[in-house]
Write an enzyme that holds these catalytic residues in place. Structure first.
Site, PDB file in Angstrom:
ATOM      1  N   GLU A  64      44.354  88.423  45.889  1.00 24.94           N
ATOM      2  CA  GLU A  64      44.304  89.892  45.780  1.00 24.94           C
ATOM      3  C   GLU A  64      43.709  90.488  47.051  1.00 24.94           C
ATOM      4  OE1 GLU A  64      42.454  91.287  42.159  1.00 24.94           O
ATOM      5  OE2 GLU A  64      43.234  89.625  40.981  1.00 24.94           O
ATOM      6  N   GLU A  69      38.139  86.285  36.032  1.00 22.21           N
ATOM      7  CA  GLU A  69      36.787  86.866  36.095  1.00 22.21           C
ATOM      8  C   GLU A  69      35.880  86.512  34.922  1.00 22.21           C
ATOM      9  OE1 GLU A  69      37.500  91.063  36.633  1.00 22.21           O
ATOM     10  OE2 GLU A  69      38.401  90.771  38.602  1.00 22.21           O
TER      11      GLU A  69
HETATM   12  C1  GLA Z   1      40.744  92.764  39.584  1.00 27.28           C
HETATM   13  C2  GLA Z   1      41.959  92.318  38.788  1.00 27.28           C
HETATM   14  C3  GLA Z   1      43.191  92.954  39.292  1.00 27.28           C
HETATM   15  C4  GLA Z   1      43.015  94.443  39.543  1.00 27.28           C
HETATM   16  C5  GLA Z   1      41.848  94.646  40.458  1.00 27.28           C
HETATM   17  C6  GLA Z   1      41.654  96.122  40.730  1.00 27.28           C
HETATM   18  O1  GLA Z   1      40.658  92.161  40.790  1.00 27.28           O
HETATM   19  O2  GLA Z   1      42.141  90.940  38.797  1.00 27.28           O
HETATM   20  O3  GLA Z   1      44.207  92.797  38.334  1.00 27.28           O
HETATM   21  O4  GLA Z   1      42.812  95.116  38.334  1.00 27.28           O
HETATM   22  O5  GLA Z   1      40.705  94.134  39.827  1.00 27.28           O
HETATM   23  O6  GLA Z   1      42.830  96.777  40.933  1.00 27.28           O
END
Ligand code: GLA
Length: 336
Positions: A246, A139
């Protein structure tokens, strides 16, 4: 042939995609116990939800706490599962000491680089045998505006090359590991172009980056299939591997604040089933570049979305329900 759909619905998710890509789930030190059977049956890859983040592994300068991460690595090893490392350098869940000089000031560039390197040497080498790929930087890109990089203590303290340095240190620590840049809102065209340019510039100057992680925190309405396809095409044009890292499909639109539901509506489940089917049809089309699809959880009994962005609100974003039973969506996917 009549019983074929039944048979298929009893099939394992990971087996159904064994010729396409890995099927992963984020786990924590509790869910490797509470969801153990489900994980073993349906998933062949794991990611630690929090246990391998900087603040979990390295809370103080001279203190590492490996216990929970070791348990997850052990669970993966015992069950012959792959493990994604998540995450080395991020603006969140990184303790303050990292950015302080110990004398009341902020750590300078050299101190930060030395800490980054020593953290990676320790962590990446420790999990060398268990972890086959790392989200090296998470990020780093901004969502809005003209700026490309998110203001963060890493950027402020080291400068724009902190991302490149992170990949180089990770590569030195484990030359075999596949190294990913990972981000969310990855299908939004503005952000997509920033991510594309960042990774392209890393590649242009010879940085060891091997893949882009598309977090895929999606919902019933966004992003559109066209935008997902465009993002995959665009990132793949860099010649890298891609992973969905994710994934979850929230039953609420991003700005929906409703808190009245104790169970998902039938319409929500119908739309979710449809969306998941479309996503996996698309993923299969790109199986040459897409090497893994990881969900941010395994079943609706535990999801980070129960608290975010609306506090206390339950969500049902995954393929297995709160009793860890397969939802209808899974039949659609496996039966494809
Ligand atoms: C982001 C992070 C993850 C997690 C999510 C929320 O996507 O990369 O590690 O913390 O937020 O759970």
């Amino acid at each position: 042939m009549n019983d074929a759909p039944m048979k298929r619905s009893g099939q394992s998710l990971a087996e159904a995609f064994q010729n396409d890509f890995l099927i992963g789930a984020a786990v924590n030190h509790r869910t490797i116990v509470s969801q153990s059977g489900l994980l073993k049956q349906h998933y062949n890859s794991l990611t630690a939800e929090n246990e391998m983040k900087f603040e979990s592994l390295h809370p103080e300068e001279h203190l590492y706490t490996f216990d929970r991460a070791d348990r997850i690595a052990g669970f993966a090893r015992e069950n012959g599962m792959k493990l994604r490392g998540h995450t080395l350098i991020w603006h969140n869940q990184t303790p303050d000491w990292v950015f302080e000089d110990g004398n009341g000031g902020m750590a300078g560039r050299e101190m930060l680089l030395a800490r980054m390197k020593s953290h990676m040497d320790t962590v990446v080498k420790r999990y060398k045998d268990a972890v086959y790929c790392w989200d090296v930087v998470n990020e780093a890109v901004t969502d809005d505006g003209e700026e490309s990089l998110r203001p963060s203590k890493w950027l402020h303290g080291i400068g724009e090359d902190y991302i490149e340095q992170a990949f180089r240190f990770a590569h030195e620590a484990d030359p075999e590991a596949l190294l990913f840049y990972n981000d969310y809102n990855e299908c939004n065209p503005g952000k997509r172009e920033k991510i594309f340019s960042l990774v392209k510039s890393l590649l242009d100057n010879g940085t060891p980056v091997h893949g882009i992680g598309l977090q895929a925190h999606w919902n019933l309405y966004d992003p559109s299939l066209d935008l997902i396809r465009e993002a995959i095409e665009r990132y793949a044009s860099l010649g890298l591997k891609l992973q969905v890292t994710e994934m979850d499909v929230s039953v609420f639109a991003f700005d929906d604040r409703r808190t009245d539901l104790t169970a998902p509506t039938a319409e929500m489940m119908r739309l979710q089933e449809q969306r998941y089917k479309q996503f996996f049809e698309l993923f299969r089309e790109y199986k040459e570049v897409l090497t893994g699809v990881t969900f941010w959880g395994a079943a609706d009994d535990y999801t980070w979305l129960d608290h975010f962005p609306v506090r206390g609100r339950k969500n049902w974003p995954l393929l297995f329900d709160t009793e860890q039973r397969p939802k209808a969506a899974i039949k659609g996917i496996i039966g494809m």
